[in-house]
Design a protein around this motif. Structure first.
Motif, PDB file in Angstrom:
ATOM      1  N   ARG A  88       0.690  -1.080   0.096  1.00 54.40           N
ATOM      2  CA  ARG A  88      -0.065  -0.051   0.247  1.00 54.40           C
ATOM      3  C   ARG A  88       1.013   1.379   0.068  1.00 54.40           C
ATOM      4  NH1 ARG A  88      -3.578   0.800  -1.816  1.00 54.40           N
ATOM      5  NH2 ARG A  88      -2.258   2.222  -3.052  1.00 54.40           N
ATOM      6  N   PHE A  89       1.784   1.287   0.943  1.00 58.32           N
ATOM      7  CA  PHE A  89       2.652   2.664   0.882  1.00 58.32           C
ATOM      8  C   PHE A  89       3.402   2.684  -0.114  1.00 58.32           C
ATOM      9  CE2 PHE A  89       4.901   0.305   4.447  1.00 58.32           C
ATOM     10  CZ  PHE A  89       6.319   0.229   3.862  1.00 58.32           C
ATOM     11  N   GLY A  90       4.057   1.372  -0.921  1.00 58.47           N
ATOM     12  CA  GLY A  90       4.898   1.320  -1.634  1.00 58.47           C
ATOM     13  C   GLY A  90       4.126   1.967  -3.088  1.00 58.47           C
ATOM     14  N   GLU A  91       3.072   1.614  -3.223  1.00 59.92           N
ATOM     15  CA  GLU A  91       2.287   2.054  -4.347  1.00 59.92           C
ATOM     16  C   GLU A  91       1.860   3.447  -4.347  1.00 59.92           C
ATOM     17  OE1 GLU A  91      -2.388   1.707  -6.339  1.00 59.92           O
ATOM     18  OE2 GLU A  91      -1.720   0.355  -4.838  1.00 59.92           O
TER      19      GLU A  91
ATOM     20  N   ASN B 237     -11.152   5.044   4.534  1.00 62.05           N
ATOM     21  CA  ASN B 237     -11.364   3.857   4.156  1.00 62.05           C
ATOM     22  C   ASN B 237     -10.134   3.136   3.816  1.00 62.05           C
ATOM     23  OD1 ASN B 237     -13.147   1.631   4.065  1.00 62.05           O
ATOM     24  ND2 ASN B 237     -14.312   2.491   2.634  1.00 62.05           N
ATOM     25  N   GLY B 238      -9.923   1.891   4.079  1.00 59.94           N
ATOM     26  CA  GLY B 238      -9.103   1.292   3.397  1.00 59.94           C
ATOM     27  C   GLY B 238      -7.654   1.201   4.685  1.00 59.94           C
ATOM     28  N   THR B 239      -6.482   0.754   3.950  1.00 58.78           N
ATOM     29  CA  THR B 239      -5.302   1.080   4.535  1.00 58.78           C
ATOM     30  C   THR B 239      -4.886   2.401   4.129  1.00 58.78           C
ATOM     31  OG1 THR B 239      -4.733  -1.290   4.503  1.00 58.78           O
ATOM     32  CG2 THR B 239      -2.833   0.174   4.719  1.00 58.78           C
ATOM     33  N   MET B 240      -4.501   3.496   5.066  1.00 59.83           N
ATOM     34  CA  MET B 240      -4.436   4.837   4.738  1.00 59.83           C
ATOM     35  C   MET B 240      -3.486   5.336   5.652  1.00 59.83           C
ATOM     36  SD  MET B 240      -7.912   6.518   6.364  1.00 59.83           S
ATOM     37  CE  MET B 240      -6.936   7.974   6.334  1.00 59.83           C
ATOM     38  N   PHE B 241      -3.237   6.693   5.671  1.00 60.07           N
ATOM     39  CA  PHE B 241      -2.233   7.432   6.131  1.00 60.07           C
ATOM     40  C   PHE B 241      -2.729   8.534   7.025  1.00 60.07           C
ATOM     41  CE2 PHE B 241      -1.346   5.947   2.093  1.00 60.07           C
ATOM     42  CZ  PHE B 241      -0.384   5.091   2.391  1.00 60.07           C
ATOM     43  N   ILE B 242      -2.094   8.758   8.221  1.00 53.12           N
ATOM     44  CA  ILE B 242      -2.361   9.968   9.155  1.00 53.12           C
ATOM     45  C   ILE B 242      -0.885  10.506   9.572  1.00 53.12           C
ATOM     46  CG2 ILE B 242      -4.385   9.016  10.106  1.00 53.12           C
ATOM     47  CD1 ILE B 242      -2.859   7.921  12.664  1.00 53.12           C
TER      48      ILE B 242
ATOM     49  N   ALA C 289      -7.229  -4.774  22.701  1.00 52.20           N
ATOM     50  CA  ALA C 289      -6.571  -4.280  23.776  1.00 52.20           C
ATOM     51  C   ALA C 289      -5.433  -3.273  23.146  1.00 52.20           C
ATOM     52  CB  ALA C 289      -5.838  -5.182  24.264  1.00 52.20           C
ATOM     53  N   ASN C 290      -4.982  -2.253  23.908  1.00 50.39           N
ATOM     54  CA  ASN C 290      -3.958  -1.406  23.473  1.00 50.39           C
ATOM     55  C   ASN C 290      -2.902  -2.117  22.678  1.00 50.39           C
ATOM     56  OD1 ASN C 290      -5.505   0.503  24.328  1.00 50.39           O
ATOM     57  ND2 ASN C 290      -4.289   0.957  26.222  1.00 50.39           N
ATOM     58  N   TYR C 291      -2.202  -1.480  21.755  1.00 49.68           N
ATOM     59  CA  TYR C 291      -1.031  -1.947  20.923  1.00 49.68           C
ATOM     60  C   TYR C 291      -1.388  -3.346  20.251  1.00 49.68           C
ATOM     61  CZ  TYR C 291       0.787   2.117  22.756  1.00 49.68           C
ATOM     62  OH  TYR C 291       0.993   3.669  23.293  1.00 49.68           O
ATOM     63  N   GLU C 292      -2.132  -3.710  19.877  1.00 50.89           N
ATOM     64  CA  GLU C 292      -2.395  -5.252  19.211  1.00 50.89           C
ATOM     65  C   GLU C 292      -1.912  -5.197  17.922  1.00 50.89           C
ATOM     66  OE1 GLU C 292      -6.073  -7.177  19.185  1.00 50.89           O
ATOM     67  OE2 GLU C 292      -6.337  -7.130  21.282  1.00 50.89           O
ATOM     68  N   ARG C 293      -0.499  -4.911  17.904  1.00 49.50           N
ATOM     69  CA  ARG C 293       0.474  -4.841  16.678  1.00 49.50           C
ATOM     70  C   ARG C 293       1.725  -5.877  17.181  1.00 49.50           C
ATOM     71  NH1 ARG C 293      -3.308  -3.521  13.683  1.00 49.50           N
ATOM     72  NH2 ARG C 293      -1.876  -2.920  11.958  1.00 49.50           N
ATOM     73  N   THR C 294       2.361  -6.317  16.167  1.00 47.56           N
ATOM     74  CA  THR C 294       3.432  -7.205  16.386  1.00 47.56           C
ATOM     75  C   THR C 294       4.549  -6.518  16.850  1.00 47.56           C
ATOM     76  OG1 THR C 294       4.233  -7.180  14.197  1.00 47.56           O
ATOM     77  CG2 THR C 294       2.532  -8.954  14.616  1.00 47.56           C
ATOM     78  N   GLY C 295       4.848  -5.188  16.901  1.00 46.64           N
ATOM     79  CA  GLY C 295       5.934  -4.541  17.226  1.00 46.64           C
ATOM     80  C   GLY C 295       5.521  -3.187  17.565  1.00 46.64           C
ATOM     81  N   ASN C 296       6.631  -2.056  17.416  1.00 47.56           N
ATOM     82  CA  ASN C 296       6.435  -0.741  17.689  1.00 47.56           C
ATOM     83  C   ASN C 296       6.568   0.211  16.607  1.00 47.56           C
ATOM     84  OD1 ASN C 296       5.677   1.267  19.672  1.00 47.56           O
ATOM     85  ND2 ASN C 296       8.055   1.936  19.918  1.00 47.56           N
ATOM     86  N   ARG C 297       6.521  -0.314  15.235  1.00 46.35           N
ATOM     87  CA  ARG C 297       6.858   0.472  14.056  1.00 46.35           C
ATOM     88  C   ARG C 297       5.395   0.600  13.566  1.00 46.35           C
ATOM     89  NH1 ARG C 297      11.585  -3.487  12.207  1.00 46.35           N
ATOM     90  NH2 ARG C 297      10.029  -4.927  12.919  1.00 46.35           N
ATOM     91  N   THR C 298       5.284   1.799  12.762  1.00 47.89           N
ATOM     92  CA  THR C 298       3.978   2.278  12.275  1.00 47.89           C
ATOM     93  C   THR C 298       3.206   1.353  11.066  1.00 47.89           C
ATOM     94  OG1 THR C 298       4.932   3.493  10.577  1.00 47.89           O
ATOM     95  CG2 THR C 298       4.610   4.687  12.556  1.00 47.89           C
ATOM     96  N   SER C 299       4.166   0.502  10.498  1.00 51.96           N
ATOM     97  CA  SER C 299       3.583  -0.214   9.647  1.00 51.96           C
ATOM     98  C   SER C 299       3.543  -1.939  10.168  1.00 51.96           C
ATOM     99  CB  SER C 299       4.546  -0.200   8.439  1.00 51.96           C
ATOM    100  OG  SER C 299       4.522   1.058   7.819  1.00 51.96           O
ATOM    101  N   ASP C 300       3.608  -2.186  11.208  1.00 52.91           N
ATOM    102  CA  ASP C 300       3.740  -3.524  11.705  1.00 52.91           C
ATOM    103  C   ASP C 300       2.362  -4.083  11.511  1.00 52.91           C
ATOM    104  OD1 ASP C 300       6.158  -3.479  12.581  1.00 52.91           O
ATOM    105  OD2 ASP C 300       5.976  -2.976  14.609  1.00 52.91           O
TER     106      ASP C 300
ATOM    107  N   SER D  19       9.026  11.430   1.459  1.00 53.58           N
ATOM    108  CA  SER D  19       9.751  11.291   2.796  1.00 53.58           C
ATOM    109  C   SER D  19       8.666  10.494   3.579  1.00 53.58           C
ATOM    110  CB  SER D  19       9.680  12.729   3.466  1.00 53.58           C
ATOM    111  OG  SER D  19      10.793  13.399   2.761  1.00 53.58           O
ATOM    112  N   TRP D  20       7.161  10.532   3.166  1.00 54.24           N
ATOM    113  CA  TRP D  20       6.343   9.598   3.986  1.00 54.24           C
ATOM    114  C   TRP D  20       6.605   8.020   3.503  1.00 54.24           C
ATOM    115  CZ3 TRP D  20       0.827  11.686   5.070  1.00 54.24           C
ATOM    116  CH2 TRP D  20       0.845  12.916   5.294  1.00 54.24           C
ATOM    117  N   ALA D  21       6.730   7.937   2.329  1.00 52.69           N
ATOM    118  CA  ALA D  21       7.165   6.258   1.923  1.00 52.69           C
ATOM    119  C   ALA D  21       8.503   5.777   2.581  1.00 52.69           C
ATOM    120  CB  ALA D  21       7.271   6.227   0.440  1.00 52.69           C
TER     121      ALA D  21
END
Length: 405
Positions: A148-151, A370-375, A249-260, A204-206
């Protein structure tokens, strides 16, 4: 890298003085240079095309694109090497789906070759990477985020390239990447194309999203000039693997990076992976309608963000920064489809706060978020549009990925 910098920001200017064309009657306004050839267009005067970068902007943009193609090539092969056929079957996939991923990796060899040829002898080689997944579901989720962020990174700069020829070939490769992203969404049990328009983001975002996953690069690998922003974290990010994706729950991601990716190792009675119930199951499918959306307008979004000055990227040789002109965080910018929408940030600490998901439409019937997006965390609500979005960079204090739907 810069030998000199002219200013801290790019000044806002009125429309280009050459932007004067307007067709009042639907007829040709000037003589045709040849039969059936309307006047105008760039690169249409018979000159021999040159498929090489033509400026620093072109070089740094295509080099960023090559970094992206290299990690995709490695990622797809890594997922196949890490997990067995039995692992894929447990995720609802088959050996034929594995062959599709294998073919995607082959596609990336062509993309990397194309971009390398357009850069020349200083094109960066493949590096080594670190990945944030431990299951097939997490691999698929990470792949749909990364593609997504590559495209979107390419859509953000392609029409600013000085070389129209380079832009032509790049568009023909990124069209394939869009199909890859859709396939990974389908394998993840997500709706394949939930938006009417795909988003473009600045380089710079990508690079900010990509760099944390690069461990090391060979000595003397070409460095990038783009900025690395601090990470912006969504504390209560939706989990695509839950049958109730907002009950996280809070931080239900696999790590601490924005794209995890979202964690998939959930108790069976909370997971949607093996749930064969319409509206709640999230196994692979051509299309899925979920009874409970991943997020919704008015949802309270809890946020935290990192301080600048953190080492990231190849050999930890890049450092996250914010512009010296940036003030205190005051807004959350939502970048999706054709829209840039701001919501107020309510601070709860030096590096924490919350906002509410906006209720906006691109056109009637098309939710903007909507979708996988950016903030982004910003100090102002600067008015910008898709073509000049990079003007926001001096005001960005953090970047994140938001999983909507």
């Amino acid at each position: 890298m810069a030998s000199s910098t002219i200013g801290l920001t790019i000044p806002a200017l009125p429309p280009n003085p050459t932007a004067t064309y307007y067709n009042t009657n639907g007829q040709l306004q000037k003589p045709e240079p040849a039969p059936y050839t309307p006047n105008g267009g760039l690169g249409t005067n018979g000159t021999l095309p040159r498929y090489m970068v033509e400026s620093n902007f072109d070089y740094e943009s295509i080099t960023l694109g090559l970094y992206q193609e290299w990690i995709e090539l490695d990622l797809f092969n890594n997922g196949l090497a890490t997990f067995t056929e039995a692992d894929f079957i447990d995720a609802g996939l088959t050996s034929e789906d594995m062959e599709l991923i294998r073919f995607m990796a082959v596609q990336e060899t062509g993309h990397a070759t194309l971009l390398t040829n357009m850069l020349g002898e200083t094109a960066p080689p493949q590096c080594t990477y670190n990945y944030p997944y431990s299951t097939v579901r997490e691999f698929l989720d990470f792949s749909q985020i990364l593609t997504r962020f590559g495209e979107s990174g390419v859509w953000g700069f392609i029409n600013h390239l000085d070389s129209r020829e380079v832009g032509q070939l790049l568009a023909q490769s990124i069209a394939t990447e869009a199909r890859q992203q859709m396939a990974f969404r389908q394998m993840s049990g997500l709706f394949p194309m939930p938006v009417w328009f795909e988003t473009g983001i600045p380089q710079s975002w990508a690079w900010t999203y990509l760099a944390p996953y690069i461990s090391t690069c060979p000595q003397n690998t070409t460095r990038l000039a783009w900025q690395n922003f601090p990470a912006l974290h969504v504390v209560n990010q939706a989990n695509i693997n839950r049958f109730s994706p907002n009950d996280t729950a809070n931080y239900e991601r696999t790590g601490n990076r924005t794209s995890d990716p979202a964690i998939s190792t959930l108790p069976e009675n909370q997971s949607c992976q093996h749930l064969n119930v319409t509206g709640y199951g999230c196994g692979p499918a051509i299309s899925r309608n979920r009874s409970e959306p991943l997020s919704f307008p008015g949802k309270k979004i809890e946020l935290t963000w990192d301080a600048p000055g953190q080492a990231v990227g190849p050999n930890n040789s890049y450092v996250t920064t914010v512009s010296p002109v940036a003030g205190a965080p005051a807004f959350v910018a939502w970048v999706s489809q054709l829209n840039l929408t701001y919501t107020p940030l309510i601070s709860t600490g030096a590096s924490s706060g919350y906002t509410y998901q906006p209720d906006r439409e691109v056109y009637k019937g098309d939710p903007a978020v909507n979708g996988t997006m950016f903030i982004a965390l910003t100090d102002t609500d600067l008015f910008l549009t898709p073509f000049d979005l990079s003007m926001i960079n001096p005001h960005v204090l953090g970047l994140g990925i938001f999983q909507a739907g």
